[in-house]
Write a protein that holds these residues in place. Structure first.
Motif, mmCIF file in Angstrom:
data_model
loop_
_atom_site.group_PDB
_atom_site.id
_atom_site.type_symbol
_atom_site.label_atom_id
_atom_site.label_comp_id
_atom_site.label_asym_id
_atom_site.label_seq_id
_atom_site.Cartn_x
_atom_site.Cartn_y
_atom_site.Cartn_z
ATOM 1 N N ILE A 106 58.827 31.651 114.253
ATOM 2 C CA ILE A 106 58.959 30.670 115.333
ATOM 3 C C ILE A 106 57.586 30.251 115.832
ATOM 4 O O ILE A 106 57.297 29.064 116.014
ATOM 5 C CB ILE A 106 59.806 31.242 116.485
ATOM 6 N N ALA A 107 56.707 31.231 116.068
ATOM 7 C CA ALA A 107 55.363 30.931 116.571
ATOM 8 C C ALA A 107 54.572 30.092 115.575
ATOM 9 O O ALA A 107 53.797 29.211 115.972
ATOM 10 C CB ALA A 107 54.622 32.233 116.877
ATOM 11 N N TRP A 110 55.192 26.506 116.009
ATOM 12 C CA TRP A 110 54.491 25.895 117.146
ATOM 13 C C TRP A 110 53.010 25.676 116.850
ATOM 14 O O TRP A 110 52.428 24.675 117.244
ATOM 15 C CB TRP A 110 54.627 26.782 118.377
ATOM 16 N N LEU A 111 52.408 26.636 116.171
ATOM 17 C CA LEU A 111 50.980 26.555 115.833
ATOM 18 C C LEU A 111 50.820 26.820 114.335
ATOM 19 O O LEU A 111 50.477 27.938 113.924
ATOM 20 C CB LEU A 111 50.168 27.574 116.650
ATOM 21 N N TRP A 119 50.412 36.345 113.393
ATOM 22 C CA TRP A 119 51.315 36.483 114.534
ATOM 23 C C TRP A 119 51.960 37.863 114.565
ATOM 24 O O TRP A 119 52.085 38.490 115.620
ATOM 25 C CB TRP A 119 52.401 35.403 114.480
ATOM 26 N N GLN A 273 63.936 23.228 120.476
ATOM 27 C CA GLN A 273 62.770 23.955 120.974
ATOM 28 C C GLN A 273 63.133 24.855 122.150
ATOM 29 O O GLN A 273 62.563 25.947 122.310
ATOM 30 C CB GLN A 273 61.663 22.974 121.366
ATOM 31 N N ASN A 276 64.568 27.834 120.612
ATOM 32 C CA ASN A 276 63.506 28.583 119.941
ATOM 33 C C ASN A 276 62.757 29.476 120.914
ATOM 34 O O ASN A 276 62.397 30.610 120.594
ATOM 35 C CB ASN A 276 62.522 27.626 119.255
ATOM 36 N N VAL A 277 62.518 28.958 122.122
ATOM 37 C CA VAL A 277 61.846 29.767 123.141
ATOM 38 C C VAL A 277 62.711 30.969 123.519
ATOM 39 O O VAL A 277 62.226 32.108 123.627
ATOM 40 C CB VAL A 277 61.534 28.917 124.400
#
Length: 438
Positions: A106-107, A110-111, A119, A273, A276-277
Motif C-alpha cells: 500500500i505504501a 503512495w510513494l 517499507w 484511497q 487503503n488508509v
C-alpha cells in the motif's frame, strides 16, 4: 514492572480481529454464498465467540504469556504445550511477514520511488522498537490503532444505513431488492462461505496472551470477553449487511473489494484511497499485535525450558530476546520483497496454512479437561460441557470440509504435516525427559 490497563486489553480484543481480512477477504465469502454470507459469518462468529469464551475461562484462572500453550501443557501434557506453542509461534512469524508486506504494498502505491522492501524494513524496525520498550507503550500503540479501525467501521455503518433508508443526499436506496435472491448458491454456498470466513476471526487469541500483562488479569479478561466479541459480531455482520443490501452480490467490484465498492456507490470521494488508509492502519496494528503475541509465546516456551534459555522473559516483563527472535522472519521478508516483490505476498499467505484451526482445537480440548480441575472458574464457559463439545465438533467439521475441497485440501494437508512434525518432536522430548527423571 508496568502493566496493561483494562482499556488496553479491551481494545486489543477488538483490534485483534479487525484486520485486512475483514476489509478485503470478505469479498471471497460473498462470492461463494451471496447475501447468505450473513449466515456464514454468523456461524463463524458463533464459533469464534465460543473459542474466545473458552480462552477467557482459562486465561482468567491461569494467566500466562504462554496462554493456550500453558493451558495445553496443564491439561494434556508437555508434548501438547510444546506443539501448540511452536506451531503458533511459527505460523504467526509468517503472518507477521505477510502483514508487513501487505502494508508495504500500500505504501509503495503512495510513494512508488521507495521500494517495497524498504517499507517492510521501516515498519519492522519501528514496531520492533515499540515491542522492546515498556509493555504499556505497546498497549498505547494498539489502543489507538484499534480505535481508528473501530471508528472507520462505525462511520461505514452510519453511512451505509443512511444510504439504505434513503436519507443520504444524492443516493437512491435499493430497498431490499438485492436480498431477494438470498441463497443464490444454496446451502452449499453457505457452508463454503463459512469455511472461508472463519479465518477472518484469527487474532482473537492475542487478548488472552495480553491478559497476563494486565494489572488484574481476571477482571481485564472478563471485561474484554464480555464486550469485545459481541461488538465484533455487530461490526462484522452489520457491515456485511450494508454491503449485500446496497450492492448486488455478484457485482465484480464487490468480489474485489466490498467496502470500496460501497463507498463508491454512496459517492465518497477517493473511496479506494480512503479504504487503503484504513487497511494500512489495520495491517500495522496486526504487525504490532502479532509481534507481541509471538514474543510472549516464545518467552513462555523458554521459561518452561522448551526454547533456548537466552529467550527467557526478563525482570521488566518484556522478553526482549524473544521479541528480536520473533522479528527474524519479518526482517527476512525484506530480502524476499527485494528478490520477488510481486509474488512474495501470495506465497507467504498460502504458507500460513490452517494453523488457526489447530490452535482452536487445542484450546477446546484444554478447556474441557481443565474445567474438571477448576469447577468454579472466574469467567465460566457458557453451557459447559455441551457448548465446548459443539465448538470442538465445529472445528473438526471445518477441517473435514477443507479436506473435501479441491482448493483447500493442499493447505490443510501441509498444515497437518507441519503440526505432526512438531508433535513428534514434542513427544520424543517428553519421553526423553521422563526417562531422565526416572
Amino acid at each position: 514492572m508496568t502493566h496493561l490497563r483494562e482499556r488496553h486489553v479491551t481494545m486489543i480484543a477488538l483490534g485483534g480481529v479487525i484486520g485486512a481480512g475483514l476489509f478485503v477477504g470478505t469479498g471471497a465469502g460473498i462470492a461463494l454464498a451471496g447475501p447468505a454470507v450473513l449466515l456464514s459469518f454468523t456461524l463463524a462468529g458463533a464459533l469464534a465467540l465460543l473459542v474466545m469464551r473458552m480462552l477467557g475461562e482459562m486465561a482468567a484462572d491461569h494467566p500466562s504469556g504462554g496462554a493456550f500453550s500453558v493451558h495445553a501443557e496443564k491439561a494434556i501434557g508437555p508434548w501438547a504445550g510444546f506443539t501448540v506453542g511452536w506451531v503458533y509461534w511459527s505460523a504467526v512469524g509468517v503472518v507477521l511477514a505477510v502483514e508487513a508486506t501487505g502494508a508495504a504494498k500500500i505504501a509503495s502505491g503512495w510513494l512508488p520511488a521507495v521500494p517495497q522492501w524498504a517499507w517492510v524494513l521501516l515498519f519492522m524496525s519501528v514496531l520492533t522498537a515499540v515491542n522492546l520498550a515498556d509493555v504499556r507503550h505497546f498497549g498505547e500503540f494498539e489502543f489507538w490503532f484499534a480505535g481508528l479501525k473501530v471508528a472507520a467501521i462505525v462511520l461505514f455503518l452510519a453511512l451505509g444505513v443512511a444510504a439504505i433508508v434513503g436519507v443520504l443526499p444524492g443516493v437512491a436506496s435499493p430497498g431490499l431488492a438485492n436480498l431477494r435472491d438470498f441463497l443464490p448458491n444454496g446451502w452449499g454456498g453457505v457452508v463454503a462461505g463459512f469455511m472461508v470466513t472463519v479465518f477472518a476471526f484469527g487474532g482473537l487469541e492475542v487478548v488472552t496472551i495480553a491478559a497476563a500483562d494486565a494489572e488484574d488479569p481476571a477482571r481485564a479478561i472478563r471485561k474484554a470477553v464480555r464486550t469485545a466479541m459481541t461488538r465484533l459480531l455487530v461490526f462484522y455482520l452489520g457491515s456485511l449487511a450494508v454491503v449485500v443490501t446496497l450492492l448486488p452480490w455478484n457485482d465484480s467490484q464487490v468480489g474485489a473489494s466490498p467496502y470500496v465498492a460501497v463507498l463508491n456507490r454512496i459517492g465518497v470521494p477517493a473511496a479506494g484511497q480512503v479504504m487503503n488508509v484504513v487497511i494500512f492502519v489495520a495491517l500495522l496494528s496486526a504487525v504490532n499485535a502479532t509481534l507481541y503475541g509471538a514474543a510472549r509465546m516464545l518467552g513462555s516456551l523458554a521459561d518452561r525450558g522448551e526454547a533456548p534459555g537466552a529467550l527467557r522473559t526478563r525482570s521488566n516483563g518484556v522478553p526482549r530476546n524473544a521479541v528480536l527472535a520473533s522479528t527474524a522472519f519479518g526482517f527476512f521478508s525484506v530480502l524476499l520483497n527485494y528478490l520477488w516483490p510481486d509474488t512474495v505476498f501470495l506465497v507467504l499467505l498460502n504458507a500460513v496454512g490452517s494453523a488457526l484451526l489447530i490452535v482452536w482445537a487445542f484450546v477446546a480440548v484444554s478447556q474441557i479437561r481443565l474445567r474438571r480441575a477448576t469447577p468454579d472458574p472466574a469467567v465460566p464457559m457458557w453451557g459447559f460441557p455441551y457448548l465446548s463439545w459443539v465448538a470442538l465438533a465445529a472445528i473438526a467439521a471445518v477441517v473435514l470440509l477443507m479436506l473435501f475441497d479441491d482448493q483447500a485440501r493442499g493447505q490443510i494437508l501441509s498444515t497437518g504435516v507441519f503440526v505432526g512434525a512438531f508433535a513428534v518432536v514434542g513427544l520424543v522430548r517428553a519421553r526423553a525427559l521422563s526417562r531422565s527423571r526416572s
